[in-house]
Structure formats: C-alpha cells, structure tokens
Design an enzyme around this catalytic site. Structure first.
Site, short mmCIF file in Angstrom:
data_model
loop_
_atom_site.label_atom_id
_atom_site.label_comp_id
_atom_site.label_asym_id
_atom_site.label_seq_id
_atom_site.Cartn_x
_atom_site.Cartn_y
_atom_site.Cartn_z
N PRO A 88 0.83 -1.22 0.00
CA PRO A 88 0.00 0.00 0.00
C PRO A 88 0.86 1.27 0.00
CG PRO A 88 -0.70 -1.53 1.71
CD PRO A 88 0.61 -2.03 1.19
N GLU A 115 2.26 -8.16 8.34
CA GLU A 115 2.39 -6.68 8.42
C GLU A 115 3.23 -6.14 7.29
OE1 GLU A 115 -0.17 -7.24 10.72
OE2 GLU A 115 0.41 -5.12 10.43
N ARG A 153 -2.12 -7.16 -21.33
CA ARG A 153 -2.94 -6.61 -22.43
C ARG A 153 -2.11 -5.80 -23.42
NH1 ARG A 153 -6.30 -3.26 -21.88
NH2 ARG A 153 -8.15 -4.02 -22.97
N ASP A 168 -7.86 1.81 -25.24
CA ASP A 168 -8.43 1.62 -23.90
C ASP A 168 -8.80 2.93 -23.24
OD1 ASP A 168 -6.31 -1.04 -22.70
OD2 ASP A 168 -8.27 -1.02 -23.65
C1 4FV Z 1 -1.47 -3.90 -1.24
C2 4FV Z 1 -2.16 -2.88 -1.90
C3 4FV Z 1 -1.79 -4.45 0.08
C4 4FV Z 1 -0.51 -5.08 3.02
C5 4FV Z 1 -0.09 -6.01 4.09
C6 4FV Z 1 -0.40 -7.23 2.07
C7 4FV Z 1 -1.11 -5.92 1.95
C8 4FV Z 1 -0.02 -7.37 3.50
N1 4FV Z 1 -0.46 -4.28 -2.03
N2 4FV Z 1 -1.56 -2.69 -3.11
N3 4FV Z 1 -3.24 -2.20 -1.49
N4 4FV Z 1 -0.90 -5.32 0.61
O1 4FV Z 1 -2.82 -4.10 0.68
O2 4FV Z 1 -0.54 -3.53 -3.15
O3 4FV Z 1 1.30 -7.80 3.57
#
Ligand code: 4FV
Length: 247
Positions: A88, A115, A153, A168
């Site tokens: 994230p 985590e 794609r 697209d």
């Molecule tokens: C995520 C996202 C995501 C966070 C903790 C996996 C999680 C766990 N990855 N975009 N949104 N990853 O939420 O890419 O490890």
C-alpha cells in the site's frame, strides 16, 4: 514476457490464469507466469519466513534472508528482470505503468503477507514498489494478478486483432465513451441515433465529446493531467454551458 511470482500461496494463481485471454496467451507462448513458493528458500524445519517486529507491536514481519535467496535464484534465470514489491506504500499503479512495464523482459512480483516486509528488502532488493489502491489486503497476491492482467494486455498478440490496448480507457488519459450493442431499444432506452447514422466522422466526434464529458463529470483529476487540444477545450466549454443551462 516472463512473470515470476514469489509468494507463500502459489495456488492462488492457478484459476485466474487458467481462464480466457491470459490462459490462451500463455498457451501461445506470448507470456509465462511462474509461481514460486517463498517457503522453499526458508531455513529450519518450520521453514520460517516471518518473525516478530523489532520494537514490539502486533503482527509479524517478513524476513529478508528467504527473499534474498529466492531473488538470487530467480535472477539467475532472468538476470534483467525487474523486482516489483506489492505494498500500500507503493506508487499508485496506472495504465501508464502497465504500458511501460510491458516493455521489460521479465518481472518478478514480491507478494507480502502479515504486516509486510523487513525494510531492508525495499532498500536493497527491489526495483519498484506498487500499490493497486488505498486499502489494505490480506496479501500481495491479488495486486500481482491485477498487474499481470493489465500488463499482459499490452503484449503483442495477447488481445487478438479485434481490440487493442491502444484504444483503452486512460490510453489517451480520458475515460471511455459509452458503448452500445443490439437491441436498439431496451427497457424503453434507445441507442443514440448518431451511432446508427453510419457517419463515422460524426460518430468519432460524438465519442470524443462523451469521453470529455464523462471524464469531466467523473474524474476531473484526470483532465488536469492531460494536455487538451483547443478543439477539446471548446467542446468541454460547450458541454459545460449546455449542462449549466439545463440545470
Ligand atoms: C497492497 C495494496 C496491500 C498489506 C499487508 C499485504 C497488503 C499485506 N499491495 N496494493 N493495497 N498489501 O494491501 O498492493 O502484507
């Protein structure tokens, strides 16, 4: 294009890649998705891949050593592959990135759990970090699948002749125009006459107007990112005025 995926749950990739366009492309050798279980590079009888966080706190953190060993092994096979970490905290993945990444020889997707990753993995083993959106998932597997789908794609031959990624949404930075197909009348709603006119010039103009209008109404942030032609600007002003006059 070789997509290598490093994950604790390789089985998650089975079904999405057995269906439709991606599975056909894989059979045609246009792409290859190889999943690798991170536990294969973990030590000890429990093959531990995670541990408690220094400084305390909830949850577990993914250990650096199994990931370092796994990446070293994968890079022996695809030395030029780019290592992408799903998190994230990453760059917001977009159509532009999908087009750029499709030019790479190979991509290695690092799928986290718990985590997340020991920070030293980011600092020393990763080429780029991507997020698919501001929400927290249980793992990086779905983000990797989303990116593999979007990137595939753009690979030559994957979309077949009828459609191309070039037309697209977002390919020109705008949202797509409304699409219609048979029947002409559905629940009292009819297809816009212009689309039945056969006048391709007028149809193209109408579609551009619809793209501008829809993007202005739903994603004005996108309009700020692109350079509009003078004609587009006039079209948008006219549409905005006609809407204001309607209200
Ligand atoms: C995520 C996202 C995501 C966070 C903790 C996996 C999680 C766990 N990855 N975009 N949104 N990853 O939420 O890419 O490890």
């Amino acid at each position: 294009m070789i997509f290598d995926v490093l994950t604790l749950f390789p089985g998650m990739f089975a079904s999405p890649l057995q269906e439709s366009i991606l599975s056909r492309a894989a059979k045609q050798g246009l792409l290859q998705v190889r999943t690798h279980c991170l536990r294969d590079w973990a030590e000890g009888k429990h093959q531990t891949t995670d541990d408690t966080p220094y400084g305390g706190g909830d949850g577990m953190v993914m250990k650096p050593e199994p990931i370092a060993r796994a990446l070293a092994a994968l890079k022996e096979q695809t030395p030029k592959a780019k290592v992408l970490l799903m998190t994230p905290q990453g760059t917001q993945f977009s159509q532009r990135h999908s087009k750029e990444l499709a030019k790479e020889e190979g991509l290695i997707f690092l799928c986290g759990r718990y985590e997340g990753f020991d920070e030293r993995i980011r600092q020393s083993l990763v080429d780029a970090e991507f997020s698919i959106g501001d929400y927290v998932l249980t793992g990086g597997e779905l983000p990797a699948m989303v990116m593999i789908d979007a990137i595939s794609r753009h690979l030559p031959g994957v979309l077949g002749c009828s459609s191309s990624a070039e037309t697209d949404s977002f390919s020109d930075g705008l949202l797509e125009y409304p699409q219609y197909t048979r029947p002409v009348e559905f629940n009292g709603m009819t297809v816009p006459q212009i689309l039945l006119s056969g006048d391709h010039g007028k149809i193209a103009q109408w579609r551009r107007e619809q793209q501008l209008l829809r993007t202005w109404q739903r994603r004005p942030d996108l309009l700020r990112k692109i350079k509009l032609s003078e004609e587009d600007k006039k079209t948008l002003e006219r549409l905005q005025q006609s809407l204001e006059s309607d209200n």
